[in-house]
Motif scaffolding. Structure first.
Motif, PDB file in Angstrom:
ATOM      1  N   LEU A 275       0.843  -1.199   0.000  1.00 56.88           N
ATOM      2  CA  LEU A 275       0.000   0.000   0.000  1.00 56.88           C
ATOM      3  C   LEU A 275       0.873   1.242   0.000  1.00 56.88           C
ATOM      4  O   LEU A 275       1.771   1.396   0.820  1.00 56.88           O
ATOM      5  CB  LEU A 275      -0.914   0.003   1.235  1.00 56.88           C
ATOM      6  CG  LEU A 275      -1.804   1.235   1.420  1.00 56.88           C
ATOM      7  CD1 LEU A 275      -2.818   1.349   0.290  1.00 56.88           C
ATOM      8  CD2 LEU A 275      -2.510   1.181   2.779  1.00 56.88           C
ATOM      9  N   ARG A 276       0.596   2.121  -0.948  1.00 51.66           N
ATOM     10  CA  ARG A 276       1.328   3.378  -1.050  1.00 51.66           C
ATOM     11  C   ARG A 276       0.357   4.535  -0.885  1.00 51.66           C
ATOM     12  O   ARG A 276      -0.837   4.404  -1.107  1.00 51.66           O
ATOM     13  CB  ARG A 276       2.046   3.460  -2.403  1.00 51.66           C
ATOM     14  CG  ARG A 276       3.148   2.418  -2.534  1.00 51.66           C
ATOM     15  CD  ARG A 276       3.684   2.276  -3.939  1.00 51.66           C
ATOM     16  NE  ARG A 276       4.354   3.468  -4.406  1.00 51.66           N
ATOM     17  CZ  ARG A 276       5.095   3.527  -5.525  1.00 51.66           C
ATOM     18  NH1 ARG A 276       5.247   2.441  -6.265  1.00 51.66           N
ATOM     19  NH2 ARG A 276       5.669   4.644  -5.889  1.00 51.66           N
ATOM     20  N   GLY A 277       0.900   5.667  -0.472  1.00 58.98           N
ATOM     21  CA  GLY A 277       0.062   6.831  -0.228  1.00 58.98           C
ATOM     22  C   GLY A 277      -0.784   7.175  -1.433  1.00 58.98           C
ATOM     23  O   GLY A 277      -0.270   7.330  -2.542  1.00 58.98           O
ATOM     24  N   ARG A 278      -2.084   7.301  -1.232  1.00 62.86           N
ATOM     25  CA  ARG A 278      -3.003   7.572  -2.335  1.00 62.86           C
ATOM     26  C   ARG A 278      -3.203   9.069  -2.575  1.00 62.86           C
ATOM     27  O   ARG A 278      -4.015   9.453  -3.385  1.00 62.86           O
ATOM     28  CB  ARG A 278      -4.366   6.923  -2.052  1.00 62.86           C
ATOM     29  CG  ARG A 278      -4.325   5.393  -1.962  1.00 62.86           C
ATOM     30  CD  ARG A 278      -3.936   4.771  -3.290  1.00 62.86           C
ATOM     31  NE  ARG A 278      -4.267   3.369  -3.350  1.00 62.86           N
ATOM     32  CZ  ARG A 278      -3.391   2.369  -3.330  1.00 62.86           C
ATOM     33  NH1 ARG A 278      -2.093   2.650  -3.243  1.00 62.86           N
ATOM     34  NH2 ARG A 278      -3.785   1.116  -3.406  1.00 62.86           N
ATOM     35  N   GLY A 279      -2.423   9.901  -1.879  1.00 58.10           N
ATOM     36  CA  GLY A 279      -2.603  11.343  -2.021  1.00 58.10           C
ATOM     37  C   GLY A 279      -1.796  11.966  -3.127  1.00 58.10           C
ATOM     38  O   GLY A 279      -1.971  13.144  -3.432  1.00 58.10           O
ATOM     39  N   GLY A 280      -0.887  11.212  -3.751  1.00 59.74           N
ATOM     40  CA  GLY A 280      -0.118  11.778  -4.855  1.00 59.74           C
ATOM     41  C   GLY A 280       1.315  11.326  -4.897  1.00 59.74           C
ATOM     42  O   GLY A 280       1.829  10.919  -5.939  1.00 59.74           O
ATOM     43  N   ALA A 281       2.021  11.394  -3.769  1.00 58.68           N
ATOM     44  CA  ALA A 281       3.452  11.074  -3.764  1.00 58.68           C
ATOM     45  C   ALA A 281       3.702   9.583  -3.888  1.00 58.68           C
ATOM     46  O   ALA A 281       4.738   9.161  -4.404  1.00 58.68           O
ATOM     47  CB  ALA A 281       4.095  11.620  -2.491  1.00 58.68           C
ATOM     48  N   GLY A 282       2.785   8.756  -3.387  1.00 60.67           N
ATOM     49  CA  GLY A 282       2.938   7.312  -3.515  1.00 60.67           C
ATOM     50  C   GLY A 282       4.005   6.721  -2.617  1.00 60.67           C
ATOM     51  O   GLY A 282       4.581   5.678  -2.932  1.00 60.67           O
ATOM     52  N   TYR A 283       4.274   7.348  -1.467  1.00 64.52           N
ATOM     53  CA  TYR A 283       5.292   6.816  -0.553  1.00 64.52           C
ATOM     54  C   TYR A 283       4.757   5.560   0.125  1.00 64.52           C
ATOM     55  O   TYR A 283       3.579   5.505   0.512  1.00 64.52           O
ATOM     56  CB  TYR A 283       5.659   7.871   0.495  1.00 64.52           C
ATOM     57  CG  TYR A 283       6.862   7.502   1.326  1.00 64.52           C
ATOM     58  CD1 TYR A 283       8.147   7.721   0.841  1.00 64.52           C
ATOM     59  CD2 TYR A 283       6.714   6.934   2.580  1.00 64.52           C
ATOM     60  CE1 TYR A 283       9.257   7.380   1.597  1.00 64.52           C
ATOM     61  CE2 TYR A 283       7.817   6.583   3.351  1.00 64.52           C
ATOM     62  CZ  TYR A 283       9.079   6.805   2.849  1.00 64.52           C
ATOM     63  OH  TYR A 283      10.182   6.461   3.595  1.00 64.52           O
ATOM     64  N   PRO A 284       5.588   4.521   0.298  1.00 64.99           N
ATOM     65  CA  PRO A 284       5.118   3.286   0.938  1.00 64.99           C
ATOM     66  C   PRO A 284       4.564   3.534   2.342  1.00 64.99           C
ATOM     67  O   PRO A 284       5.261   4.031   3.223  1.00 64.99           O
ATOM     68  CB  PRO A 284       6.384   2.417   0.982  1.00 64.99           C
ATOM     69  CG  PRO A 284       7.227   2.914  -0.148  1.00 64.99           C
ATOM     70  CD  PRO A 284       6.971   4.394  -0.209  1.00 64.99           C
ATOM     71  N   THR A 285       3.321   3.174   2.544  1.00 70.23           N
ATOM     72  CA  THR A 285       2.641   3.462   3.802  1.00 70.23           C
ATOM     73  C   THR A 285       3.282   2.741   4.976  1.00 70.23           C
ATOM     74  O   THR A 285       3.449   3.311   6.064  1.00 70.23           O
ATOM     75  CB  THR A 285       1.159   3.071   3.691  1.00 70.23           C
ATOM     76  OG1 THR A 285       0.574   3.788   2.584  1.00 70.23           O
ATOM     77  CG2 THR A 285       0.392   3.407   4.949  1.00 70.23           C
ATOM     78  N   GLY A 286       3.661   1.480   4.785  1.00 72.45           N
ATOM     79  CA  GLY A 286       4.265   0.712   5.870  1.00 72.45           C
ATOM     80  C   GLY A 286       5.556   1.320   6.373  1.00 72.45           C
ATOM     81  O   GLY A 286       5.822   1.322   7.583  1.00 72.45           O
ATOM     82  N   LEU A 287       6.367   1.847   5.460  1.00 70.04           N
ATOM     83  CA  LEU A 287       7.628   2.480   5.873  1.00 70.04           C
ATOM     84  C   LEU A 287       7.351   3.742   6.683  1.00 70.04           C
ATOM     85  O   LEU A 287       8.037   4.035   7.674  1.00 70.04           O
ATOM     86  CB  LEU A 287       8.471   2.819   4.646  1.00 70.04           C
ATOM     87  CG  LEU A 287       9.007   1.634   3.831  1.00 70.04           C
ATOM     88  CD1 LEU A 287       9.862   2.135   2.677  1.00 70.04           C
ATOM     89  CD2 LEU A 287       9.810   0.691   4.714  1.00 70.04           C
ATOM     90  N   LYS A 288       6.353   4.519   6.266  1.00 69.29           N
ATOM     91  CA  LYS A 288       6.025   5.740   6.993  1.00 69.29           C
ATOM     92  C   LYS A 288       5.529   5.404   8.401  1.00 69.29           C
ATOM     93  O   LYS A 288       5.911   6.042   9.383  1.00 69.29           O
ATOM     94  CB  LYS A 288       4.969   6.540   6.220  1.00 69.29           C
ATOM     95  CG  LYS A 288       4.611   7.874   6.851  1.00 69.29           C
ATOM     96  CD  LYS A 288       3.580   8.624   6.025  1.00 69.29           C
ATOM     97  CE  LYS A 288       4.182   9.298   4.815  1.00 69.29           C
ATOM     98  NZ  LYS A 288       3.224  10.227   4.158  1.00 69.29           N
ATOM     99  N   TRP A 289       4.669   4.391   8.500  1.00 71.68           N
ATOM    100  CA  TRP A 289       4.165   3.990   9.818  1.00 71.68           C
ATOM    101  C   TRP A 289       5.295   3.495  10.716  1.00 71.68           C
ATOM    102  O   TRP A 289       5.351   3.828  11.898  1.00 71.68           O
ATOM    103  CB  TRP A 289       3.117   2.886   9.668  1.00 71.68           C
ATOM    104  CG  TRP A 289       1.794   3.347   9.152  1.00 71.68           C
ATOM    105  CD1 TRP A 289       1.541   4.424   8.351  1.00 71.68           C
ATOM    106  CD2 TRP A 289       0.530   2.743   9.398  1.00 71.68           C
ATOM    107  NE1 TRP A 289       0.205   4.520   8.072  1.00 71.68           N
ATOM    108  CE2 TRP A 289      -0.441   3.502   8.704  1.00 71.68           C
ATOM    109  CE3 TRP A 289       0.126   1.635  10.126  1.00 71.68           C
ATOM    110  CZ2 TRP A 289      -1.791   3.177   8.723  1.00 71.68           C
ATOM    111  CZ3 TRP A 289      -1.217   1.301  10.155  1.00 71.68           C
ATOM    112  CH2 TRP A 289      -2.173   2.066   9.455  1.00 71.68           C
TER     113      TRP A 289
END
Length: 523
Positions: free
Chosen positions: A162-176
């Motif tokens: 899952l990647r950020g759906r807001g535009g940048a597409g950063y991996p959500t798991g890494l951010k968490w």
């Protein structure tokens, strides 16, 4: 007769009388004493916004739902009388409101969707937590709290891709994971609902139609990263979304799904709204944080990243509406069934059927635009599809077989962005389109960094010069060179993305530019 009439009361249908239709039908049902056999309720978006106002009818659990569009809103009594007559004659399967149109639910617009984020939009009353709970809201939060294994949740999110759906597409798991690793007991979860792209209304649709899915996703994230405070930053131009969020937050608190000791656990999580003034730059996370703190919305250099020092100096997790709304479905389905997930798009422009759709990741642009949207009206041909809003680019018609995913779109000089998708037919002047988006970026620039503040002005001036047929081939070279400089040196995503519509149209539609350059100036 036991039936339910679901009236779309999302912003698009409301603009065509959806709320008046609901009121008119409710009054007619009450006057006729039919409340026990015929229910009228307002719901979120039903999908094909171009056919609004929309009305769905569930007349029999064994029968297929019927969907009607372009419903006249003036006389609810006549519509109800017509419906009761059809019920008495056992012809409900063929009934259609006078003046309305029957919409085929077997059309690819509906059949090719995979609704995970939008699963309950258009089904439940978004102002009723009882309906949301009956549909499964907060079950995954309860399960996560009972298991009390934040690391396992982060690992599942990471493995899902899952990647950020807001535009940048950063991996959500890494951010968490980054926020979870930060020391301290005070952390913040922020939902970015500052949707500002022209032609984009995906997040608004989710907030208006199923706010509890977003709140559940935020609460899951808060437990996982160790946060106790949540903020939803939503633009003031979304009054209906704001009202429904406030209702949902209060109801979730009243039922123990937000606040202290959620579901009897040790998890405490309070959510509050922050209403932004509508600056596009506040969609960038550091500018958003400044605005939340009551300062002028302007980006700041990174590092430090929000995970380390965010809102009020605290470790902060920022995801957008759709990203949070994916969490309940991901945890419910598991990795194998969830697969690559989905993307919600707002399909607009020169297309027969516009509206909000949710498709599996990797669906081709051609499938979305031609098969689901029906292609262009009036016999025109498609010239381009613009994705990603002012920070995105234009994909030419011969590239429509490109799958909708992050890497494929980037290879064509555009981005998926938050999910706006604008179809343009062969009458479209691509230079004019580039100028439109550049003028938008120029006006929305916060002015903090010189490349964006001055560069967007100069780019806009060059585009105006080209449209006025006062340009030379050297001006086209300067335009492209300046675009790359602004892209490479601007501070935040607004300036970095502003040249993308110009660069993509120069790449794919250079003939549109050359046609505006006087012949006598060419060598």
């Amino acid at each position: 007769m036991k039936a339910c009439l679901r009236v779309c009361t999302a912003a698009s249908c409301r603009s065509r009388g959806g709320a008046s239709l609901q009121h008119s039908l409710s009054e007619a049902v009450a006057r006729a004493g039919l409340e026990h056999g015929l229910r009228v309720k307002g719901v979120g978006c039903l999908g094909p916004c171009s056919d609004g106002p929309l009305l769905a009818m569930d007349a029999d659990p064994k029968a297929q739902t019927q969907l009607y569009g372009s419903i006249p809103v003036a006389d609810g009594a006549q519509l109800v009388a017509s419906l009761m007559e059809a019920a008495a004659q056992h012809t409900l399967a063929h009934w259609c409101p006078a003046g309305g149109l029957r919409i085929d639910l077997n059309h690819p617009f509906f059949q090719l969707q995979r609704r995970l984020v939008l699963e309950h939009c258009g089904q439940i009353d978004p102002t009723s937590i009882e309906e949301a709970l009956a549909a499964g809201a907060y079950r995954q939060l309860e399960r996560v709290l009972q298991n009390n294994n934040p690391a396992a949740v982060i690992e599942q999110v990471r493995r899902s891709g899952l990647r950020g759906r807001g535009g940048a597409g950063y991996p959500t798991g890494l951010k968490w994971a980054a926020v979870a690793q930060m020391p301290g007991t005070e952390k913040v979860v922020v939902c970015n609902a500052d949707e500002g792209d022209p032609g984009a209304f995906m997040d608004r649709t989710v907030l208006e139609g199923d706010p509890h899915t977003v709140l559940e996703g935020m609460a899951i994230a808060a437990h996982t990263v160790g946060a106790s405070r949540g903020l939803i930053y939503v633009r003031a131009e979304y009054p209906l979304a704001i009202a429904r969020l406030r209702t949902a937050i209060a109801a979730a608190q009243g039922h123990g799904w937000l606040g202290t000791a959620i579901a009897g656990s040790r998890c405490n999580f309070d959510v509050e709204l922050r209403v932004g003034a509508g600056a596009y730059v506040c969609g960038e996370e550091t500018a958003l944080m400044q605005s939340i703190e009551g300062k002028r919305g302007m980006p700041r250099p990174r590092p430090p990243y929000p995970a380390e020092r965010g809102v009020f100096g605290l470790p902060t997790l920022i995801n957008n509406v759709e990203t949070f709304a994916n969490l309940p479905a991901l945890l419910r389905l598991g990795l194998e069934t969830y697969g690559r997930g989905t993307k919600v798009f707002s399909l607009t422009g020169h297309v027969r059927r516009s509206g909000v759709i949710e498709v599996p990741m990797g669906t081709s642009l051609r499938t979305v635009v031609e098969t689901m949207g029906g292609g262009t009206p009036a016999g025109r041909s498609i010239k381009a599809v613009q994705t990603g809003g002012p920070s995105g680019g234009c994909v030419p018609a011969h590239q429509l077989d490109t799958p909708v995913d992050y890497e494929s779109l980037q290879s064509l000089g555009t981005i998926m962005g938050s999910g706006g998708m604008v179809v343009m037919d062969d009458t479209t002047d691509m230079v004019d389109i580039a100028r439109f988006f550049m003028a938008f970026s120029r006006e929305e620039s916060c002015g903090k960094c010189v490349p964006c503040r001055a560069g967007t002005v100069q780019l806009d001036n060059l585009l105006e010069q080209i449209l006025d047929r006062r340009a030379t081939p050297e001006d086209l070279e300067q335009l492209e060179s300046l675009c790359r400089m602004v892209k490479d040196t601007s501070l935040c995503g607004l300036g970095q993305g502003a040249p993308r519509p110009v660069l993509s149209t120069l790449r794919h539609f250079r003939d549109d530019y050359l046609a505006l350059v006087p012949v006598e100036t060419r060598r």
